[in-house]
Write a protein that holds these residues in place. Sequence first.
Motif, short mmCIF file in Angstrom:
data_model
loop_
_atom_site.label_atom_id
_atom_site.label_comp_id
_atom_site.label_asym_id
_atom_site.label_seq_id
_atom_site.Cartn_x
_atom_site.Cartn_y
_atom_site.Cartn_z
N LYS A 109 5.54 -151.01 -30.32
CA LYS A 109 5.69 -150.83 -28.86
C LYS A 109 6.14 -149.14 -28.95
O LYS A 109 5.74 -148.47 -28.01
CB LYS A 109 6.79 -151.50 -28.43
N GLU A 110 7.01 -148.71 -29.66
CA GLU A 110 7.31 -147.31 -29.77
C GLU A 110 6.39 -146.58 -30.25
O GLU A 110 5.97 -145.51 -29.35
CB GLU A 110 8.51 -146.96 -30.83
N ILE A 111 5.30 -147.11 -31.05
CA ILE A 111 4.14 -145.96 -31.35
C ILE A 111 3.14 -145.90 -30.13
O ILE A 111 2.36 -144.94 -29.89
CB ILE A 111 3.63 -146.29 -32.55
N ARG A 112 2.87 -147.21 -29.57
CA ARG A 112 2.02 -147.27 -28.31
C ARG A 112 2.44 -146.27 -27.41
O ARG A 112 1.48 -145.64 -26.84
CB ARG A 112 1.93 -148.68 -27.79
N LEU A 113 3.64 -146.24 -26.96
CA LEU A 113 4.15 -145.16 -25.85
C LEU A 113 4.26 -143.86 -26.26
O LEU A 113 3.81 -142.92 -25.75
CB LEU A 113 5.65 -145.56 -25.80
N ALA A 114 4.53 -143.43 -27.73
CA ALA A 114 4.32 -142.26 -28.04
C ALA A 114 2.73 -141.87 -28.08
O ALA A 114 2.40 -140.59 -27.91
CB ALA A 114 4.88 -142.20 -29.70
N PHE A 115 2.12 -142.69 -28.48
CA PHE A 115 0.26 -142.48 -28.35
C PHE A 115 0.13 -142.10 -26.84
O PHE A 115 -0.41 -140.82 -26.79
CB PHE A 115 -0.45 -143.72 -28.77
N LYS A 116 0.55 -142.61 -26.10
CA LYS A 116 0.41 -142.35 -24.63
C LYS A 116 0.98 -141.05 -24.39
O LYS A 116 0.29 -140.29 -23.65
CB LYS A 116 0.92 -143.46 -23.69
N ASP A 117 2.04 -140.82 -24.63
CA ASP A 117 2.70 -139.57 -24.34
C ASP A 117 1.69 -138.16 -25.09
O ASP A 117 1.63 -137.10 -24.60
CB ASP A 117 4.05 -139.51 -25.24
N PHE A 118 1.51 -138.51 -26.07
CA PHE A 118 0.61 -137.60 -26.78
C PHE A 118 -0.66 -137.19 -26.12
O PHE A 118 -1.04 -135.88 -25.97
CB PHE A 118 0.28 -137.84 -28.34
N GLU A 119 -1.17 -138.27 -25.64
CA GLU A 119 -2.76 -138.11 -24.90
C GLU A 119 -2.29 -137.53 -23.58
O GLU A 119 -3.15 -136.63 -23.12
CB GLU A 119 -3.05 -139.35 -24.68
N VAL A 120 -1.22 -137.59 -22.99
CA VAL A 120 -1.19 -137.23 -21.56
C VAL A 120 -0.29 -135.77 -21.63
O VAL A 120 -0.88 -134.84 -20.82
CB VAL A 120 -0.15 -138.01 -20.75
N PHE A 121 0.68 -135.43 -22.48
CA PHE A 121 1.31 -134.44 -22.50
C PHE A 121 1.07 -133.42 -23.57
O PHE A 121 1.43 -132.35 -23.78
CB PHE A 121 2.80 -134.77 -22.33
N ASP A 122 0.34 -133.97 -24.86
CA ASP A 122 0.18 -133.16 -25.99
C ASP A 122 1.52 -132.97 -26.72
O ASP A 122 1.55 -131.97 -27.61
CB ASP A 122 -0.43 -131.83 -25.90
N ASN A 123 2.40 -133.83 -26.62
CA ASN A 123 3.62 -133.57 -27.21
C ASN A 123 4.20 -135.39 -27.36
O ASN A 123 3.92 -136.10 -26.58
CB ASN A 123 4.73 -132.93 -26.23
N ALA A 124 5.03 -135.35 -28.40
CA ALA A 124 5.65 -136.76 -28.85
C ALA A 124 6.87 -136.36 -29.33
O ALA A 124 6.77 -135.46 -30.30
CB ALA A 124 4.62 -137.60 -29.69
N TYR A 125 7.89 -137.34 -29.27
CA TYR A 125 9.27 -137.07 -29.84
C TYR A 125 9.64 -138.56 -30.48
O TYR A 125 9.61 -139.36 -29.54
CB TYR A 125 10.15 -136.40 -28.92
N PHE A 126 10.04 -138.61 -31.56
CA PHE A 126 10.82 -139.65 -32.15
C PHE A 126 12.37 -139.22 -32.37
O PHE A 126 12.62 -138.25 -33.04
CB PHE A 126 10.10 -140.02 -33.43
N LEU A 127 13.24 -140.12 -32.12
CA LEU A 127 14.52 -139.91 -32.35
C LEU A 127 14.96 -140.84 -33.50
O LEU A 127 14.57 -141.99 -33.50
CB LEU A 127 15.43 -140.36 -31.05
N ALA A 128 15.56 -140.10 -34.54
CA ALA A 128 16.16 -141.28 -35.72
C ALA A 128 17.40 -141.93 -35.45
O ALA A 128 18.44 -141.39 -34.89
CB ALA A 128 16.37 -140.29 -36.91
N ILE A 129 17.47 -143.36 -35.50
CA ILE A 129 18.68 -144.24 -35.33
C ILE A 129 19.26 -144.39 -36.63
O ILE A 129 18.46 -145.10 -37.46
CB ILE A 129 18.21 -145.35 -34.64
#
Length: 365
Positions: A109-129
């Motif tokens: 789920k997290e990587i799917r949303l990140a893939f979409k972010d990168f395609e739309v904005f050319d940026n993706a961010y991950f926060l370490a928990i």
Amino acid sequence: MTTTDKPRQRIASEYTSSAVKTGELMPESPTKSKTHAFSFGDPEPVLGSQISDYLGIFSDTNGLWYLPPVSLAGLAKTMYANGTHASVLEFKQNQLLASFKDNPMISRKEIRLAFKDFEVFDNAYFLAIRNHLGGINRYVRLPAVNVRVGTDSNFFLLNSDGSFQEYYGTEIIHLNGGDIRQSIYGVPTYFSGIHSILLGEAATLFRRKYYLNGAHSGYILVTFDLDDEKAEDIEQAITQSKGPGNHRSLYMNMESTISGKPGYTKDRVQLIPVGDFGNRDEYDKIKEVTQQDILNMHRVPAGLASIMANNAAGHGDLKNVREVYYDCETIPKQAIWQELNERLPARAKIGFNEPRWLTVQNEGA
């Protein structure tokens, strides 16, 4: 009378006398024209928010973070402005998701949303928990539209209520697609084609307004010299016909007289259409051109984007098209995502499986 008026008066009298002698008539004083013209509708800007303007990189007024060079909210809106653009973005996301290896620290789920972010904005961010001991349990995606790169090696997550959260640079992994004019934010490659995206949207909206306005259909029915009883019968018949009110129409009964004198009409009954379908071909052409522009800027073949072929030959062998697309587009995009492995721990490394069709081919060989 001034001295300068005398020559003008003399010239005028000379002109009058010569005109009388030659039998020419003096030009009549111009009469007021009965033709009227008017305009309606204020001009509407194509880009209301000017999202295509490159602003450069500047720090916000608070000095805490850098402003993106383009409007991130505007980029998000373009996804919902054009069906072809949104579909292609979804397709490119799914190509990565289909071959993504399950990761114990990054859920699908997290990587799917990140893939979409990168395609739309050319940026993706991950926060370490992290856990209580300081170790990293998992990574979650932060919405790229609300993340800002800080001016002090940090990041900020903006909330809808105007507040924000600050994160140290060590807690955030930023995948930046890159931009030749700056290195803080990525700018999507489709940015150069935003005008085509919005032109396609404008054509669709114009057609919708054209139909909603009722100008696409209807007529004016004109009859001449009918008595009131017959005119009322026609009016009643039109009103009670199937689908009354669906189209804007007008019935008129007129006397065929001109200035009180009997006039002449070729037809006693005239049907004048109001709607004009002549612009339909222009709409279709605009949609076709903008659709092709969008596919070109995303480098997605029309067959893979579920675009119907306009000719009998179709899109060719889609299996071959799929393989070429995978080699030229999907593999390089996978390599970009694997750049994150430089900062990810060993058990969180991003990997991709070979596609099912390629595995079958290898096994058959």
